[in-house]
Write an enzyme that holds these catalytic residues in place. Sequence first.
Site, PDB file in Angstrom:
ATOM      1  N   GLU A   1       0.869  -1.198   0.000  1.00 36.53           N
ATOM      2  CA  GLU A   1       0.000   0.000   0.000  1.00 36.53           C
ATOM      3  C   GLU A   1       0.897   1.236   0.000  1.00 36.53           C
ATOM      4  OE1 GLU A   1      -2.486  -0.653   3.553  1.00 36.53           O
ATOM      5  OE2 GLU A   1      -4.207  -0.117   2.336  1.00 36.53           O
TER       6      GLU A   1
ATOM      7  N   ASN B   1      -5.896  -2.731   6.547  1.00 39.97           N
ATOM      8  CA  ASN B   1      -6.156  -2.934   7.974  1.00 39.97           C
ATOM      9  C   ASN B   1      -7.429  -2.272   8.459  1.00 39.97           C
ATOM     10  OD1 ASN B   1      -4.004  -4.620   8.339  1.00 39.97           O
ATOM     11  ND2 ASN B   1      -2.585  -2.933   8.662  1.00 39.97           N
TER      12      ASN B   1
HETATM   13  C1  LIG Z   1      -0.963  -6.338   9.669  1.00 37.64           C
HETATM   14  C2  LIG Z   1      -0.591  -5.510   8.541  1.00 37.64           C
HETATM   15  O1  LIG Z   1      -0.159  -4.388   8.719  1.00 37.64           O
HETATM   16  C3  LIG Z   1      -0.847  -5.941   7.116  1.00 37.64           C
HETATM   17  C4  LIG Z   1      -0.731  -7.388   6.879  1.00 37.64           C
HETATM   18  O2  LIG Z   1       0.290  -7.909   6.566  1.00 37.64           O
HETATM   19  S1  LIG Z   1      -2.150  -8.243   7.079  1.00 37.64           S
HETATM   20  C5  LIG Z   1      -1.661  -9.891   6.918  1.00 37.64           C
HETATM   21  C6  LIG Z   1      -1.663 -10.287   5.464  1.00 37.64           C
HETATM   22  N1  LIG Z   1      -1.215 -11.678   5.405  1.00 37.64           N
HETATM   23  C7  LIG Z   1      -2.075 -12.720   5.374  1.00 37.64           C
HETATM   24  O3  LIG Z   1      -3.299 -12.542   5.360  1.00 37.64           O
HETATM   25  C8  LIG Z   1      -1.418 -14.069   5.353  1.00 37.64           C
HETATM   26  C9  LIG Z   1      -2.459 -15.161   5.166  1.00 37.64           C
HETATM   27  N2  LIG Z   1      -1.772 -16.461   5.127  1.00 37.64           N
HETATM   28  C10 LIG Z   1      -1.198 -16.948   3.982  1.00 37.64           C
HETATM   29  O4  LIG Z   1      -1.218 -16.337   2.928  1.00 37.64           O
HETATM   30  C11 LIG Z   1      -0.533 -18.296   4.076  1.00 37.64           C
HETATM   31  O5  LIG Z   1      -1.004 -18.960   5.234  1.00 37.64           O
HETATM   32  C12 LIG Z   1       1.014 -18.189   4.159  1.00 37.64           C
HETATM   33  C13 LIG Z   1       1.574 -17.707   2.816  1.00 37.64           C
HETATM   34  C14 LIG Z   1       1.434 -17.235   5.275  1.00 37.64           C
HETATM   35  C15 LIG Z   1       1.619 -19.543   4.473  1.00 37.64           C
HETATM   36  O6  LIG Z   1       1.164 -20.396   3.439  1.00 37.64           O
HETATM   37  P1  LIG Z   1       0.804 -21.917   3.826  1.00 37.64           P
HETATM   38  O7  LIG Z   1       0.637 -22.653   2.572  1.00 37.64           O
HETATM   39  O8  LIG Z   1      -0.293 -21.924   4.803  1.00 37.64           O
HETATM   40  O9  LIG Z   1       2.049 -22.377   4.610  1.00 37.64           O
HETATM   41  P2  LIG Z   1       3.438 -22.856   4.063  1.00 37.64           P
HETATM   42  O10 LIG Z   1       3.269 -24.175   3.396  1.00 37.64           O
HETATM   43  O11 LIG Z   1       4.343 -22.701   5.234  1.00 37.64           O
HETATM   44  O12 LIG Z   1       3.928 -21.802   2.964  1.00 37.64           O
HETATM   45  C16 LIG Z   1       3.399 -21.854   1.662  1.00 37.64           C
HETATM   46  C17 LIG Z   1       4.507 -21.639   0.741  1.00 37.64           C
HETATM   47  O13 LIG Z   1       5.104 -20.354   0.941  1.00 37.64           O
HETATM   48  C18 LIG Z   1       6.465 -20.490   1.382  1.00 37.64           C
HETATM   49  N3  LIG Z   1       6.608 -19.542   2.465  1.00 37.64           N
HETATM   50  C19 LIG Z   1       5.858 -19.447   3.586  1.00 37.64           C
HETATM   51  N4  LIG Z   1       6.263 -18.422   4.305  1.00 37.64           N
HETATM   52  C20 LIG Z   1       7.314 -17.851   3.631  1.00 37.64           C
HETATM   53  C21 LIG Z   1       8.174 -16.738   3.854  1.00 37.64           C
HETATM   54  N5  LIG Z   1       8.018 -15.982   4.933  1.00 37.64           N
HETATM   55  N6  LIG Z   1       9.139 -16.452   2.954  1.00 37.64           N
HETATM   56  C22 LIG Z   1       9.286 -17.206   1.849  1.00 37.64           C
HETATM   57  N7  LIG Z   1       8.512 -18.274   1.551  1.00 37.64           N
HETATM   58  C23 LIG Z   1       7.539 -18.578   2.442  1.00 37.64           C
HETATM   59  C24 LIG Z   1       6.615 -21.923   1.839  1.00 37.64           C
HETATM   60  O14 LIG Z   1       7.913 -22.352   1.534  1.00 37.64           O
HETATM   61  C25 LIG Z   1       5.600 -22.651   0.979  1.00 37.64           C
HETATM   62  O15 LIG Z   1       6.134 -22.904  -0.300  1.00 37.64           O
HETATM   63  P3  LIG Z   1       5.652 -24.242  -1.045  1.00 37.64           P
HETATM   64  O16 LIG Z   1       4.213 -24.529  -0.557  1.00 37.64           O
HETATM   65  O17 LIG Z   1       5.727 -23.923  -2.493  1.00 37.64           O
HETATM   66  O18 LIG Z   1       6.621 -25.263  -0.567  1.00 37.64           O
END
Ligand SMILES: CC(=O)CC(=O)SCCNC(=O)CCNC(=O)[C@H](O)C(C)(C)COP(=O)(O)OP(=O)(O)OC[C@H]1O[C@@H](n2cnc3c(N)ncnc32)[C@H](O)[C@@H]1OP(=O)(O)O
Length: 309
Positions: free
Chosen positions: A170, A208
Amino acid sequence: MVQTQKLMEKSKAGIRPARVISKVGIIGAGQMGSGIAHVVALSGYNVAINDLKKEAFDKGLEAVSKNLARQIAKGSIQESERDQALERISYAPNLEAFGDCDLVIEAATEDEALKHKIFAALCPHLKPTAMLASNTSSISITRLAATTDRPEDFIGMHFMNPVPLMELVELIRGIATEDETFSTAKAFVESLGKKTAVAEDFPAFIVNRILLPMINEAVYTLYEGVGTVEAIDKAMRLGAHHPMGPLELADFIGLDTCLSVMQVLYEGLSDSKYRPCPLLVKYVEAGWLGRKTKRGFYDYRGEKPVPTR
Ligand SMILES: CC(=O)CC(=O)SCCNC(=O)CCNC(=O)[C@H](O)C(C)(C)COP(=O)(O)OP(=O)(O)OC[C@H]1O[C@@H](n2cnc3c(N)ncnc32)[C@H](O)[C@@H]1OP(=O)(O)O
Ligand SMILES: NC(=O)C1=CN([C@@H]2O[C@H](COP(=O)(O)OP(=O)(O)OC[C@H]3O[C@@H](n4cnc5c(N)ncnc54)[C@H](OP(=O)(O)O)[C@@H]3O)[C@@H](O)[C@H]2O)C=CC1
């Protein structure tokens, strides 16, 4: 201040120097600061990271290394890219080390007074053409910019967690942010392979303003006994196809950050619908901040996360 004076004269004469970003400073080596360093270094920029303690930098660098390894395992980057990225990341032992930075991104704790203090301490060390950005989740960019010697060069650059995976940043202009600052920031973010959404400078911007009240409502759902931690997260994962349940996501974001954002919404918009749930306050007061303290709505100290109530 003299140097900035010169820059202001140039700007008034309409000959604002276009800026090239090559060295980036980051303040705060937590989950966001290290995630931003990850993508910035991988995109070819030199990055210096400052935190209160060197251990925080070391921990952040370890996280970057682990996440780069995940990207190698997925085949999305080569080992050589990982090695080059890590070489570009250095520790800034103090704010003086940001003197040669073209852009400094603040990613310290979501506390307005703290951010004001950081910018006040930082500005005297910056070169006149340096740009400033905050990764704040919710705090007024106009107010943060006003505490610096360069509000025209200040912008909100709000990355999403986890930074290496989330495509969005953003961009939020303060009232004084100049067009050239905005266009330089947009080009920089796009050079990281990210997409931008522009939000007006109002409490919690777009993501947010919508997401955190949903998370706060999930905490109320738990607090009022409508469902258990597991039922609430399962319901939203399977019922609304969220990748994470709202309570799991709150632990991932950090319950302190969630509470800070709700307080910014509540105070900034003076609407009781944004009052933080007392249960969220209690967890933060207990120091149960989620993943980063190994305990929040879930306990992360064992094999599998276990609900804490
Ligand atoms: C609060 C604020 O100010 C603003 C914000 O950020 S609000 C929050 C916004 N974020 C969200 O809503 C996150 C929602 N969650 C997700 O998108 C997913 O759960 C997630 C991407 C975090 C994890 O994905 P997941 O499939 O559940 O777990 P996981 O299998 O560990 O990771 C998926 C893939 O991403 C990779 N990955 C996960 N976290 C990673 C990271 N931090 N860096 C690099 N790669 C990552 C993993 O290696 C995995 O790759 P493969 O599946 O291809 O092997
Ligand atoms: N968490 C999230 O999902 C997202 C957060 N954000 C925003 O990013 C910012 C950082 O959040 P996040 O990374 O989660 O927070 P963390 O708590 O993970 O990291 C903050 C880091 O800043 C350090 N810090 C505190 N004060 C200073 C200082 N004066 N100088 C240098 N470093 C300092 C903290 O050290 P110590 O722990 O020792 O105090 C900590 O290491 C916040 O503004 C937040 O709102 C934006 C998008 C998503």
